[in-house]
Design an enzyme around this catalytic site. Sequence first.
Site, PDB file in Angstrom:
ATOM      1  N   CYS A   1       2.417 -35.059  -4.435  1.00 17.96           N
ATOM      2  CA  CYS A   1       1.306 -36.328  -4.253  1.00 17.96           C
ATOM      3  C   CYS A   1       2.287 -37.810  -4.208  1.00 17.96           C
ATOM      4  O   CYS A   1       1.957 -38.860  -3.857  1.00 17.96           O
ATOM      5  CB  CYS A   1       0.801 -36.256  -4.774  1.00 17.96           C
ATOM      6  SG  CYS A   1       0.814 -36.145  -6.893  1.00 17.96           S
TER       7      CYS A   1
ATOM      8  N   CYS B   1      11.454 -21.052 -13.645  1.00 18.89           N
ATOM      9  CA  CYS B   1      12.258 -21.625 -12.159  1.00 18.89           C
ATOM     10  C   CYS B   1      13.032 -23.100 -12.382  1.00 18.89           C
ATOM     11  O   CYS B   1      13.821 -23.727 -11.531  1.00 18.89           O
ATOM     12  CB  CYS B   1      11.856 -21.159 -10.713  1.00 18.89           C
ATOM     13  SG  CYS B   1      10.989 -22.224 -10.513  1.00 18.89           S
TER      14      CYS B   1
ATOM     15  N   CYS C   1     -32.810  33.176  36.160  1.00 20.44           N
ATOM     16  CA  CYS C   1     -31.889  32.949  37.667  1.00 20.44           C
ATOM     17  C   CYS C   1     -31.151  31.611  37.003  1.00 20.44           C
ATOM     18  O   CYS C   1     -31.975  30.662  36.538  1.00 20.44           O
ATOM     19  CB  CYS C   1     -32.571  33.313  39.254  1.00 20.44           C
ATOM     20  SG  CYS C   1     -34.011  32.342  39.189  1.00 20.44           S
TER      21      CYS C   1
ATOM     22  N   CYS D   1     -23.003  25.727  44.570  1.00 25.57           N
ATOM     23  CA  CYS D   1     -21.695  25.075  43.759  1.00 25.57           C
ATOM     24  C   CYS D   1     -20.168  25.193  43.840  1.00 25.57           C
ATOM     25  O   CYS D   1     -19.504  24.303  43.699  1.00 25.57           O
ATOM     26  CB  CYS D   1     -21.783  25.837  42.343  1.00 25.57           C
ATOM     27  SG  CYS D   1     -23.581  25.450  41.938  1.00 25.57           S
TER      28      CYS D   1
END
Length: 530
Positions: free
Chosen positions: A130, A144, A300, A333
């Site tokens: 900042c 670190c 049928c 068919c």
Amino acid sequence: MGDYVSSDDDYYQDYQEYYNDDEEDSVDEFPVDSDVVAANTSSPSSKVITKESLLAAQREDIRKVMDLLSLQEHQARSLLIHHRWDIDRLLQSLIEIGKDKLYAEAGVTIMDHDGLIISQSPSVVQCTICFDDVCATEVTAMDCGHFFCNSCWIQHFIVKINDGQSRRIRCMAPKCNAVCDDAKIRYLLSVEYSSLAEKFDRFLFESYIEDNKRVKWCPSVPHCGNAIRVEDDEPCEVECACGKQFCFSCLSEAHSPCSCIMWELWSKKCRDESETVNWITVHTKPCPKCHKLVEKNGGCNLVCCVCGQAFCWLCGGATGREHTWTSIVNHSCGRYKEDQVKKTACAKRDLERYIHYHNRYKAHLDSLKLESELKENLRRKILALEELESRSKASSLDFSWLMNGLYILFGSRRILSVTYPFAYYVFGNDLLKDEMTGEEKEMRKNLFENQQQLFERNVEKLSLFLQEQFDQYNEDEILDLRMRIIAVSVSTDNLCRNLYDCIENDLLGSLKWTVHKIAPYKSRGVFRSS
């Protein structure tokens, strides 16, 4: 007795010796008042971790790494989370790549720093995030060496925690891979953001389960709050302290000898509407005029819908009503008819095959539900007999063989039910279609079904014996029943083990292109977690 087992005296003697040895090993393992089916192992391969013991189990692993590598707690935790809480894997990486690279990959930095960094000006420090000048007491450094003002750190932590990345929050410095000290995170948040600090702690706490491949929550509903830890990476089925038995790999109910892939496919097939659609496809045709489904139950190939439209059953095309038994006037068919006949016949075969295996699977599940009532019935009868013996001062009879036989029945019945989904996929045409030739498939199917039928007959026989009204028997009749149940129990156990060997070696073990692993066979059910 010849109706139940071999009449050879040595056969009985071998079974008696086997069972007596087994009884000695299982006095504490299979008590009559046990509430769950136990595994026949003296050293369980899984452990129950309750809510109360979860933190202790987590700290135990952290402490091992701290002592081994001389690390602080947050550093050891970062290493373990990076390696999914697998200490063996962590140690293997240490040997293979060395300590420096191990630490770098996990974001662990070993440096000596004070918690607060004071620059050359003892009272004011500039934050490089900042760029405000802040009091040195309002600046925090991580392992670190990078330091920023507390306000920037807090905003960084808030973003990471709300994004669900709080298990290993990294430093804000560019290109820095170091993981922040969780104690400092907790301290900075606790002043104004105590709820976030608690959320952060909860994430760290639950990472032992969520990130650990050897620890999983028990899938019971409602959730019992327990987790299960296993000792190795092999497929296994475990039982929680709450009584829930499940596959540790996929968290489904125990399903061996089906692999996880097979069980997922079977569960989905039984759950969805696919078979209803298949039945409709095979047995009905839509009217070409009003599109209502019409079922043909004889006669049928000319059918008539309720709307009055006549059509051909084979191709579904609209026709007139004039016809003979073999043909319809002005309608043919042709090739389409042949394709439709083949397609319908194929769908019908698949449907009938599924119905066959599903009916057998469901029948054994129904039997298992009915047999589950045997447990309390047997206990009541045993207690009644023991009370009668105590009053008459007769010699006390041992009834542990009844409960042992019951445990074998439960485990065998469950396994038997699952062998039908297994056979449906192994000997079907889709899942393993490239693994076996037609001749190999037929030969292995016959071998499997022969062993399955022998196993099934023994399971039914054991179920029948356990349902006898032994509380009305005299002592000689009870001893005779004991001999029969012991013999059939051990025979059933051996047949189930042989079936598993057939599945693991002859069927799944011979696969060339796919891998299907199953949990090992246990005589009296799945591993009961300690």
